[in-house]
Design a protein around this motif. Structure first.
Motif, PDB file in Angstrom:
ATOM      1  N   ALA A 163       0.835  -1.210   0.000  1.00  0.00           N
ATOM      2  CA  ALA A 163       0.000   0.000   0.000  1.00  0.00           C
ATOM      3  C   ALA A 163       0.868   1.258   0.000  1.00  0.00           C
ATOM      4  O   ALA A 163       0.623   2.202  -0.760  1.00  0.00           O
ATOM      5  CB  ALA A 163      -0.925  -0.002   1.219  1.00  0.00           C
ATOM      6  N   TRP A 164       1.897   1.256   0.851  1.00  0.00           N
ATOM      7  CA  TRP A 164       2.830   2.391   0.933  1.00  0.00           C
ATOM      8  C   TRP A 164       3.520   2.618  -0.400  1.00  0.00           C
ATOM      9  O   TRP A 164       3.635   3.758  -0.871  1.00  0.00           O
ATOM     10  CB  TRP A 164       3.842   2.088   2.039  1.00  0.00           C
ATOM     11  N   LYS A 165       3.960   1.531  -1.041  1.00  0.00           N
ATOM     12  CA  LYS A 165       4.717   1.652  -2.291  1.00  0.00           C
ATOM     13  C   LYS A 165       3.829   2.124  -3.441  1.00  0.00           C
ATOM     14  O   LYS A 165       4.196   3.039  -4.180  1.00  0.00           O
ATOM     15  CB  LYS A 165       5.363   0.307  -2.635  1.00  0.00           C
ATOM     16  N   ILE A 166       2.661   1.511  -3.605  1.00  0.00           N
ATOM     17  CA  ILE A 166       1.833   1.895  -4.764  1.00  0.00           C
ATOM     18  C   ILE A 166       1.191   3.267  -4.566  1.00  0.00           C
ATOM     19  O   ILE A 166       0.894   3.956  -5.546  1.00  0.00           O
ATOM     20  CB  ILE A 166       0.767   0.827  -5.120  1.00  0.00           C
ATOM     21  N   SER A 167       1.012   3.677  -3.310  1.00  0.00           N
ATOM     22  CA  SER A 167       0.425   5.008  -3.069  1.00  0.00           C
ATOM     23  C   SER A 167       1.365   6.119  -3.524  1.00  0.00           C
ATOM     24  O   SER A 167       0.944   7.252  -3.746  1.00  0.00           O
ATOM     25  CB  SER A 167       0.069   5.188  -1.594  1.00  0.00           C
ATOM     26  N   LYS A 168       2.654   5.790  -3.682  1.00  0.00           N
ATOM     27  CA  LYS A 168       3.625   6.777  -4.166  1.00  0.00           C
ATOM     28  C   LYS A 168       3.509   7.019  -5.672  1.00  0.00           C
ATOM     29  O   LYS A 168       4.058   7.990  -6.203  1.00  0.00           O
ATOM     30  CB  LYS A 168       5.051   6.313  -3.847  1.00  0.00           C
ATOM     31  N   SER A 169       2.821   6.124  -6.369  1.00  0.00           N
ATOM     32  CA  SER A 169       2.712   6.251  -7.815  1.00  0.00           C
ATOM     33  C   SER A 169       1.782   7.392  -8.205  1.00  0.00           C
ATOM     34  O   SER A 169       0.670   7.508  -7.676  1.00  0.00           O
ATOM     35  CB  SER A 169       2.174   4.942  -8.415  1.00  0.00           C
ATOM     36  N   PRO A 170       2.204   8.217  -9.160  1.00  0.00           N
ATOM     37  CA  PRO A 170       1.308   9.278  -9.654  1.00  0.00           C
ATOM     38  C   PRO A 170       0.094   8.715 -10.388  1.00  0.00           C
ATOM     39  O   PRO A 170      -0.883   9.438 -10.630  1.00  0.00           O
ATOM     40  CB  PRO A 170       2.206  10.088 -10.602  1.00  0.00           C
ATOM     41  N   LEU A 171       0.146   7.428 -10.739  1.00  0.00           N
ATOM     42  CA  LEU A 171      -0.978   6.792 -11.441  1.00  0.00           C
ATOM     43  C   LEU A 171      -2.114   6.421 -10.483  1.00  0.00           C
ATOM     44  O   LEU A 171      -3.217   6.124 -10.919  1.00  0.00           O
ATOM     45  CB  LEU A 171      -0.496   5.510 -12.146  1.00  0.00           C
ATOM     46  N   VAL A 172      -1.816   6.429  -9.163  1.00  0.00           N
ATOM     47  CA  VAL A 172      -2.786   5.958  -8.173  1.00  0.00           C
ATOM     48  C   VAL A 172      -3.442   7.139  -7.454  1.00  0.00           C
ATOM     49  O   VAL A 172      -2.766   7.997  -6.892  1.00  0.00           O
ATOM     50  CB  VAL A 172      -2.109   5.016  -7.158  1.00  0.00           C
ATOM     51  N   GLU A 173      -4.778   7.114  -7.478  1.00  0.00           N
ATOM     52  CA  GLU A 173      -5.555   8.162  -6.794  1.00  0.00           C
ATOM     53  C   GLU A 173      -5.934   7.713  -5.383  1.00  0.00           C
ATOM     54  O   GLU A 173      -5.866   8.490  -4.435  1.00  0.00           O
ATOM     55  CB  GLU A 173      -6.824   8.429  -7.614  1.00  0.00           C
ATOM     56  N   LYS A 174      -6.333   6.418  -5.252  1.00  0.00           N
ATOM     57  CA  LYS A 174      -6.851   5.924  -3.972  1.00  0.00           C
ATOM     58  C   LYS A 174      -6.560   4.434  -3.842  1.00  0.00           C
ATOM     59  O   LYS A 174      -6.667   3.684  -4.813  1.00  0.00           O
ATOM     60  CB  LYS A 174      -8.362   6.148  -3.931  1.00  0.00           C
ATOM     61  N   VAL A 175      -6.184   4.019  -2.618  1.00  0.00           N
ATOM     62  CA  VAL A 175      -5.967   2.597  -2.333  1.00  0.00           C
ATOM     63  C   VAL A 175      -6.910   2.188  -1.201  1.00  0.00           C
ATOM     64  O   VAL A 175      -6.787   2.663  -0.074  1.00  0.00           O
ATOM     65  CB  VAL A 175      -4.503   2.301  -1.911  1.00  0.00           C
ATOM     66  N   PHE A 176      -7.856   1.321  -1.514  1.00  0.00           N
ATOM     67  CA  PHE A 176      -8.728   0.741  -0.499  1.00  0.00           C
ATOM     68  C   PHE A 176      -8.080  -0.565  -0.040  1.00  0.00           C
ATOM     69  O   PHE A 176      -7.742  -1.413  -0.878  1.00  0.00           O
ATOM     70  CB  PHE A 176     -10.114   0.457  -1.067  1.00  0.00           C
ATOM     71  N   VAL A 177      -7.912  -0.737   1.264  1.00  0.00           N
ATOM     72  CA  VAL A 177      -7.241  -1.933   1.780  1.00  0.00           C
ATOM     73  C   VAL A 177      -8.241  -2.749   2.606  1.00  0.00           C
ATOM     74  O   VAL A 177      -8.844  -2.232   3.556  1.00  0.00           O
ATOM     75  CB  VAL A 177      -6.015  -1.581   2.647  1.00  0.00           C
ATOM     76  N   ALA A 178      -8.406  -4.022   2.216  1.00  0.00           N
ATOM     77  CA  ALA A 178      -9.372  -4.887   2.892  1.00  0.00           C
ATOM     78  C   ALA A 178      -8.669  -6.043   3.596  1.00  0.00           C
ATOM     79  O   ALA A 178      -8.129  -6.901   2.922  1.00  0.00           O
ATOM     80  CB  ALA A 178     -10.382  -5.438   1.871  1.00  0.00           C
ATOM     81  N   LYS A 179      -8.577  -6.085   4.910  1.00  0.00           N
ATOM     82  CA  LYS A 179      -9.130  -5.109   5.821  1.00  0.00           C
ATOM     83  C   LYS A 179      -8.100  -4.057   6.216  1.00  0.00           C
ATOM     84  O   LYS A 179      -8.433  -3.087   6.878  1.00  0.00           O
ATOM     85  CB  LYS A 179      -9.633  -5.800   7.079  1.00  0.00           C
ATOM     86  N   GLY A 180      -6.852  -4.301   5.869  1.00  0.00           N
ATOM     87  CA  GLY A 180      -5.806  -3.374   6.272  1.00  0.00           C
ATOM     88  C   GLY A 180      -5.467  -3.508   7.741  1.00  0.00           C
ATOM     89  O   GLY A 180      -5.910  -4.420   8.429  1.00  0.00           O
ATOM     90  N   ASN A 181      -4.666  -2.555   8.242  1.00  0.00           N
ATOM     91  CA  ASN A 181      -4.260  -2.544   9.648  1.00  0.00           C
ATOM     92  C   ASN A 181      -3.970  -1.110  10.068  1.00  0.00           C
ATOM     93  O   ASN A 181      -4.273  -0.168   9.329  1.00  0.00           O
ATOM     94  CB  ASN A 181      -3.046  -3.464   9.866  1.00  0.00           C
ATOM     95  N   GLY A 182      -3.385  -0.951  11.262  1.00  0.00           N
ATOM     96  CA  GLY A 182      -3.110   0.395  11.760  1.00  0.00           C
ATOM     97  C   GLY A 182      -2.128   1.169  10.912  1.00  0.00           C
ATOM     98  O   GLY A 182      -2.127   2.402  10.919  1.00  0.00           O
ATOM     99  N   GLY A 183      -1.269   0.462  10.165  1.00  0.00           N
ATOM    100  CA  GLY A 183      -0.315   1.130   9.281  1.00  0.00           C
ATOM    101  C   GLY A 183      -0.959   1.647   8.014  1.00  0.00           C
ATOM    102  O   GLY A 183      -0.745   2.797   7.610  1.00  0.00           O
ATOM    103  N   THR A 184      -1.770   0.806   7.368  1.00  0.00           N
ATOM    104  CA  THR A 184      -2.453   1.248   6.137  1.00  0.00           C
ATOM    105  C   THR A 184      -3.458   2.349   6.457  1.00  0.00           C
ATOM    106  O   THR A 184      -3.711   3.222   5.634  1.00  0.00           O
ATOM    107  CB  THR A 184      -3.162   0.067   5.445  1.00  0.00           C
TER     108      THR A 184
END
Length: 411
Positions: free
Chosen positions: A16-37
């Motif tokens: 999630a951290w890595k792909i969120s850095k991409s200018p191509l990505v607007e939003k990352v929904f994480v299921a279920k994720g954790n306290g870091g995401t």
């Protein structure tokens, strides 16, 4: 683009951290994720339980691409179901996911395609397995056939140990079906290496190598865990080793996948043993390793999301991944009692750390991070030297505290 990322561990925080850095990505929904995401930019945790809910969410929220973190949904066939619904997803088909989902299938696949792997026998019956271990050469390696969260492989040094493992796997059924059949494998002396790769089904590109530390205690003692830390690149993976790996393991694997029509667009993780007689394949994983992802992705200079897009579109040929020079060291911090019954519910205090923390088994509650898993978090540090990266990681760990925290000091 809008992305749905499935999973809730340290690997998923790293992705999630890595792909969120991409200018191509607007939003990352994480299921279920954790306290870091929860705390990452562009990221939002969503409470979804199963494949049907993932599909419904992807349709309702116009998700462009779904990325699968853990192995269980892949083995269940999430990719096939998404494709039936005309939804783009990154990961192997249910048929291809058997390379991780069944150790027996994987070993027989290796044999069919002349891939170098240790000698082995397959057993479906406890009494037959017991007869075999009476006269087999020790040490031997006993592997549960199915998924066992990284805990289904045991090195047995003598008969009584092997007997106990077989009883737990096949009779007591501690892995709820996954150990009812087993592979008993020849033990090889050497150094293990993790080599992850990405494939679009026609082209395969290896990532930099890594060295995992699976045992709970310093000096590689005690029971196996999901992984207590990683260094990357692996100092033992030199050009000669890499050439052997590519020629005798990586390329034959891709050819086998093509010949058998398995349908693989995703990550292939090769767990290998470097011996005096060359490189042998121990196992496949069909997703990013955990904690290998936390060590490797911080060293990747290329846009990881763009790389995934190229794979989905079948355009990996000619792609060159750009890597940072130097080393990364990832050290996992676990709860007291892990990998057995572990404590949870403790507040995590984090001081002035200089490097990246990836959260695994912790959730965000009322302004605090609270422990809820066996492996709670990890620290990844990068430096021009391996010693430098290790020093930085351990300096940061001293600034982190929760009750009963435990970590290896020899990663």
């Amino acid at each position: 683009m809008k992305v749905l990322l499935i999973g809730s561990g340290g690997r998923e925080h790293a992705i999630a951290w890595k792909i969120s850095k991409s200018p191509l990505v607007e939003k990352v929904f994480v299921a279920k994720g954790n306290g870091g995401t929860y705390m990452e930019e562009k990221c939002q945790n969503v409470d979804l339980e199963n494949i049907d809910e993932y599909i419904k969410f992807a349709k309702q929220n116009n998700i462009d691409i779904t990325i699968v973190g853990p192995e269980a949904p892949l083995v269940e066939g999430i990719v096939d179901e998404f494709k039936k619904n005309n939804l783009k997803i990154f990961g192997p088909s249910k048929a291809a996911a058997r390379l991780e989902g069944s150790k027996i299938f994987a070993k027989e696949f290796m044999k069919r395609h002349d891939i170098k792997t240790p000698e082995y026998r397959v057993f479906y019956d406890f009494k037959e397995a017991m007869e075999y271990i009476k006269n087999c050469k020790y040490p031997c390696v006993i592997k549960a056939d199915g998924l066992a969260q990284g805990k289904g492989v045991v090195i047995c040094n003598f008969f009584d140990e092997a007997k106990d493992v077989l009883k737990k796997f096949m009779i007591e059924d501690i892995f709820k079906g996954s150990g009812k059949s087993v592979v008993i494998e020849e033990f090889l002396e050497g150094v293990e290496a993790s080599i992850l790769s990405i494939t679009d089904g026609n082209t395969i590109i290896p990532f930099i190598s890594a060295k995992d530390h699976k045992r709970i205690f310093d000096g590689d003692k005690g029971p196996n865990t999901g992984g207590m830390g990683v260094i990357a690149p692996n100092p033992y993976v030199n050009e000669k080793v890499l050439k052997d790996f590519k020629e005798n393991i990586m390329f034959p694997t891709l050819e086998g996948i093509k010949k058998e029509g398995l349908g693989f667009c995703g990550i292939i993780f090769f767990g290998v043993m470097i011996t005096e007689n060359g490189v042998y394949l121990l196992e496949y994983n069909v997703r990013m390793g955990d904690p290998e992802a936390q060590a490797i992705l911080p060293l990747m200079k290329s846009d990881f999301f763009d790389l995934i897009l190229k794979a989905i579109c079948g355009k990996l040929q000619g792609y060159v991944i750009d890597w940072e020079e130097g080393f990364s060291c990832n050290v996992v911090v676990a709860s007291k009692g892990y990998p057995g019954n572990f404590e949870k519910g403790h507040i995590i205090k984090i001081g002035d750390v200089k490097n990246k923390i990836f959260i695994a088994g912790a959730e965000y509650q009322n302004g605090n991070l609270i422990t809820k898993g066996g492996r709670v978090l990890s620290v990844t540090a990068i430096d021009k030297t391996l010693d430098g990266s290790r020093k930085k990681a351990y300096e940061d760990i001293e600034k982190i505290y929760f009750k009963g925290m435990y970590y290896r000091r020899d990663i």
